[in-house]
Design an enzyme around this catalytic site. Structure first.
Site, mmCIF file in Angstrom:
data_model
loop_
_atom_site.group_PDB
_atom_site.id
_atom_site.type_symbol
_atom_site.label_atom_id
_atom_site.label_comp_id
_atom_site.label_asym_id
_atom_site.label_seq_id
_atom_site.Cartn_x
_atom_site.Cartn_y
_atom_site.Cartn_z
ATOM 1 N N PRO A 114 0.818 -1.211 0.000
ATOM 2 C CA PRO A 114 0.000 0.000 0.000
ATOM 3 C C PRO A 114 0.852 1.261 0.000
ATOM 4 O O PRO A 114 1.695 1.444 0.880
ATOM 5 C CB PRO A 114 -0.800 -0.111 1.301
ATOM 6 N N GLU A 115 0.663 2.084 -1.010
ATOM 7 C CA GLU A 115 1.301 3.388 -1.084
ATOM 8 C C GLU A 115 0.185 4.423 -1.039
ATOM 9 O O GLU A 115 -0.946 4.068 -0.713
ATOM 10 C CB GLU A 115 2.153 3.480 -2.358
#
Length: 276
Positions: free
Chosen positions: A2-3
DNA sequence: CCACGATCCTGCTAGC
DNA sequence: TGCTAGCAGGATCGTG
């Protein structure tokens, strides 16, 4: 991994799911590793009974406003945070469950156990140290910021600069590679070698790819799910990441994979030439 | 000040 | 077929 686009998608879907306004009626910590501060007993006691007023995001941190306290959550590599019906079977590696006042549960699972929660103290202390050091959100990153960082870190690869959360908050390995491909800049180029024009292209690449990824609700390779448990769709639009050997979408040259800044790095040798 | 490698962790997979 | 070694990486820490 997850960015920014994935974390923002989690934030939005939690709110769309009606999380704001619900109270935490009980806290179950199934694995202590997932609670970074304070100890699990205090964590549970001090969260119980609090109302979740809203969910914010800063970089890759989710910030839940809980009646005057901030609950920070970082998903790191494989973390998931989502709203679940209480009768839903437990996924493996579910480490924290917040029982909510409408009968549902906010669940946190994390296969690799890198992520977790920090319940910040009332005065804001004891938050994740990185949170206080984060650089600007990518949309707020100015050309002057970029130029300054490039001269200060003239000898280091531009990819390490993009991955540095204290420089700009929210990029990870996938979007760093994607942004540099869009900019036509080789990830191993030193910051000091970038022309003003190239710096502008890098900033544009970063902003463009993050906006597009957000529009497609993030990238799901294996693990990522949003706050409703749904995968993202941006993986179909990636131009370099995970595409080693496949033709560049711009020029058909096979995408190469190498190692830069200690990370697997994907690039098009033709669109992103190594020398100037 | 900055860069780099090791570390944490588990699941997947390439190779034998 | 089954085992194992290596790889994946965000952030931190120790070292140079």
């Amino acid at each position: 991994m997850p960015e920014l686009p994935e974390v923002e998608t989690v934030r939005r879907t939690l709110l769309e799911g009606g999380l704001a306004g619900l109270a935490i009626v009980a806290v179950r910590v199934l694995h202590p590793d997932a609670v970074h501060w304070p100890d699990t007993a205090r964590f549970s006691r001090e969260l119980q009974g609090r109302r979740i007023d809203g969910v914010r995001r800063r970089g890759k941190f989710l910030l839940l406003d809980c009646g005057g306290r901030t609950l920070a959550c970082h998903l790191r590599m494989t973390g998931r945070l989502w709203l679940s019906a209480a009768q839903e079977a437990h996924l493996s590696h579910t480490h924290v469950v917040l029982e909510l006042s409408d009968g549902r549960e906010l669940r946190f699972r994390d296969v690799r156990r890198f992520g977790g929660f920090t319940l910040m103290e009332p005065d804001g202390s004891m938050g994740p140290p990185l949170l206080a050091r984060l650089g600007p959100e990518p949309e707020e990153l100015s050309l002057a910021d970029l130029a300054r960082a490039c001269s200060r870190r003239a000898g280091s690869p531009v990819k390490s600069l993009l991955l540095d959360q204290a420089f700009v908050a929210g990029l990870g390995n996938i979007y760093a590679d994607e942004a540099l491909h869009r900019a036509g800049v080789h990830p191993g180029r030193t910051c000091g070698s970038l022309s003003t024009q190239e710096q502008g292209a890098v900033r544009r690449g970063v902003r463009t790819v993050l906006r597009e990824a957000l529009r497609h609700r993030g990238t799901t390779f294996l693990d990522f799910r949003d706050g409703a448990g749904e995968p993202g769709a941006f993986q179909a639009f990636l131009r370099v990441y995970g595409r080693e050997g496949l033709p560049c979408r711009r020029c058909t040259t096979p995408i190469a994979k190498t190692r830069i800044a200690g990370r697997g790095t994907h690039l098009c040798p033709r669109c992103q030439p190594e020398g100037e």
